[in-house]
Design a protein around this motif. Structure first.
Motif, PDB file in Angstrom:
ATOM      1  N   ARG A 159       0.837  -1.197   0.000  1.00 30.74           N
ATOM      2  CA  ARG A 159       0.000   0.000   0.000  1.00 30.74           C
ATOM      3  C   ARG A 159       0.873   1.250   0.000  1.00 30.74           C
ATOM      4  O   ARG A 159       2.056   1.200   0.365  1.00 30.74           O
ATOM      5  CB  ARG A 159      -0.881   0.030   1.256  1.00 30.74           C
ATOM      6  CG  ARG A 159      -2.228  -0.630   1.117  1.00 30.74           C
ATOM      7  CD  ARG A 159      -3.149  -0.236   2.274  1.00 30.74           C
ATOM      8  NE  ARG A 159      -2.419   0.029   3.502  1.00 30.74           N
ATOM      9  CZ  ARG A 159      -2.234  -0.858   4.468  1.00 30.74           C
ATOM     10  NH1 ARG A 159      -2.723  -2.083   4.341  1.00 30.74           N
ATOM     11  NH2 ARG A 159      -1.567  -0.528   5.556  1.00 30.74           N
ATOM     12  N   ASP A 161       0.898   3.577   2.012  1.00 31.69           N
ATOM     13  CA  ASP A 161       1.328   4.000   3.355  1.00 31.69           C
ATOM     14  C   ASP A 161       2.262   2.974   4.003  1.00 31.69           C
ATOM     15  O   ASP A 161       2.451   2.972   5.220  1.00 31.69           O
ATOM     16  CB  ASP A 161       0.112   4.271   4.258  1.00 31.69           C
ATOM     17  CG  ASP A 161      -0.780   3.048   4.437  1.00 31.69           C
ATOM     18  OD1 ASP A 161      -0.506   2.019   3.782  1.00 31.69           O
ATOM     19  OD2 ASP A 161      -1.743   3.125   5.224  1.00 31.69           O
ATOM     20  N   GLN A 164       4.911   3.966   6.550  1.00 32.36           N
ATOM     21  CA  GLN A 164       4.438   4.313   7.891  1.00 32.36           C
ATOM     22  C   GLN A 164       3.989   3.062   8.654  1.00 32.36           C
ATOM     23  O   GLN A 164       4.275   2.911   9.836  1.00 32.36           O
ATOM     24  CB  GLN A 164       3.261   5.304   7.828  1.00 32.36           C
ATOM     25  CG  GLN A 164       3.625   6.705   7.341  1.00 32.36           C
ATOM     26  CD  GLN A 164       3.848   6.749   5.838  1.00 32.36           C
ATOM     27  OE1 GLN A 164       3.023   6.281   5.065  1.00 32.36           O
ATOM     28  NE2 GLN A 164       4.976   7.313   5.414  1.00 32.36           N
ATOM     29  N   THR A 165       3.292   2.139   7.957  1.00 32.24           N
ATOM     30  CA  THR A 165       2.726   0.988   8.682  1.00 32.24           C
ATOM     31  C   THR A 165       3.760  -0.105   8.916  1.00 32.24           C
ATOM     32  O   THR A 165       3.678  -0.832   9.901  1.00 32.24           O
ATOM     33  CB  THR A 165       1.557   0.365   7.891  1.00 32.24           C
ATOM     34  OG1 THR A 165       2.051  -0.097   6.627  1.00 32.24           O
ATOM     35  CG2 THR A 165       0.434   1.370   7.669  1.00 32.24           C
ATOM     36  N   SER A 166       4.721  -0.264   7.995  1.00 30.63           N
ATOM     37  CA  SER A 166       5.616  -1.430   8.041  1.00 30.63           C
ATOM     38  C   SER A 166       7.040  -1.027   7.642  1.00 30.63           C
ATOM     39  O   SER A 166       7.556  -1.487   6.611  1.00 30.63           O
ATOM     40  CB  SER A 166       5.108  -2.511   7.081  1.00 30.63           C
ATOM     41  OG  SER A 166       3.695  -2.590   7.101  1.00 30.63           O
TER      42      SER A 166
END
Ligand code: PLP
Length: 305
Positions: A159, A161, A164-166
């Motif tokens: 994705r 993002d 930021q997430t991973s």
């Protein structure tokens, strides 16, 4: 010395004048202490080096125009950024800079050349980094720069993002694990294209396996935001900084495949190949802006820093 002994092999067709190689020396704390010249015809890497066995390391590739290393500071900053993302000791940029400039000088007789810096986590079980800077004359990219390339849009499976997430996926770090990037180009070739533009799972344009995407719509240049887990391109950075010279404004903004299809012109840009127009997307032909491409390639080649 960081570089363990290796078995001799048959010499590669290289010479130190066209394939300069400098090995960066490190101390046990990870600090670079200097560099020594080495013969690129001979092997220097230990088979236990984590750069080879795990792809655990980082790199940068810089273009050289008649001896001038281009976008040097931006590349060195990105090298340091990649090191941070991989929790590697910070590279001593003074030593790396000197090595890169030295390679630039050695290749000053060539109209276009490149230098690559590589830093790995070193030999497994030893607290010692491995690093080197190597250079070569560039291939002739005139055809790609003028005729352009056909690209395939490929799902990157991440994705927008993801950074930021991973962050452990290292999206946007320039790591030695480029097998995926090369597999993507082979997939593009199977689909009758030359290169790739990756798309996020939520439908946004990302980057090429070795390049940044730039669109022109009217007087506005756009490129995807770097917080989409992509590499901040040094070539795109220089083109955007100079955009007013061509009466253009430049923005970073989310872009979709529809934006690419509808753009007045589109390119993938990178340090050594410079600017290549996109002439087809998934087999659909699209217009190219030959005069801006030529102007940009002239500008990039003439950069003195
Ligand atoms: N994105 C990726 C994944 C790259 O590997 C590269 C360069 O190789 C780029 C973008 C373009 O960066 P630059 O213009 O600094 O060469």
């Amino acid at each position: 010395m960081t570089h363990g002994a290796t078995l001799p092999s048959s010499p590669l067709p290289t010479s130190s004048s066209t394939h300069p190689l400098l090995l960066i020396t490190h101390d046990g704390s990870g600090a670079a202490t200097g560099f020594v010249e080495a013969d690129a015809e001979h092997p220097h890497l230990n088979i236990h080096d984590l750069g080879v066995t795990r792809g655990d390391g980082i790199f940068e590739t810089y273009s050289i125009g008649r001896g001038h290393v281009q976008a040097l500071d931006a590349h060195l900053e990105r090298f340091a950024r990649s090191a941070r993302m991989l929790d590697l000791p910070q590279p001593d940029l003074g030593v790396w800079r000197d090595a890169v400039l030295e390679i630039g000088q050695r290749l000053a007789d060539h109209e276009e050349a490149w230098v690559r810096t590589i830093l790995t986590r070193g030999i497994e079980g030893h607290d010692m980094l491995t690093g080197w800077a190597q250079g070569r004359p560039s291939p002739d990219y005139r055809r790609e720069r003028t005729e352009g390339l056909r690209v395939a849009l490929l799902d990157r499976g991440l994705r927008s993002d993801v950074a930021q997430t991973s962050p452990w996926l290292l999206a946007g770090a320039k790591t030695l694990s480029y097998a995926v990037n090369r597999a993507a180009v082979r997939e593009a070739q199977r689909r009758g294209a030359d290169d790739v533009v990756f798309v996020s799972t939520d439908g946004f344009l990302l980057e090429g396996p070795n390049s940044t995407v730039v669109l022109r719509r009217g007087d506005t240049l756009s490129t995807p935001p770097v917080d989409f887990g992509i590499l901040p391109g040094t070539t795109q950075g220089d083109l955007f900084a100079a955009a007013p010279e061509w009466g253009l404004q430049a923005v970073m903004e989310p872009l979709t495949p529809d934006d690419l299809h509808a753009a007045d012109a589109a390119w993938i840009v990178s340090s050594v190949r410079h600017v290549t127009p996109i002439r087809a997307v998934d087999g659909v032909e699209r217009p190219i802006d030959a005069s801006l491409s030529a102007a940009w390639n002239g500008y990039l080649h003439a950069r003195l820093s």
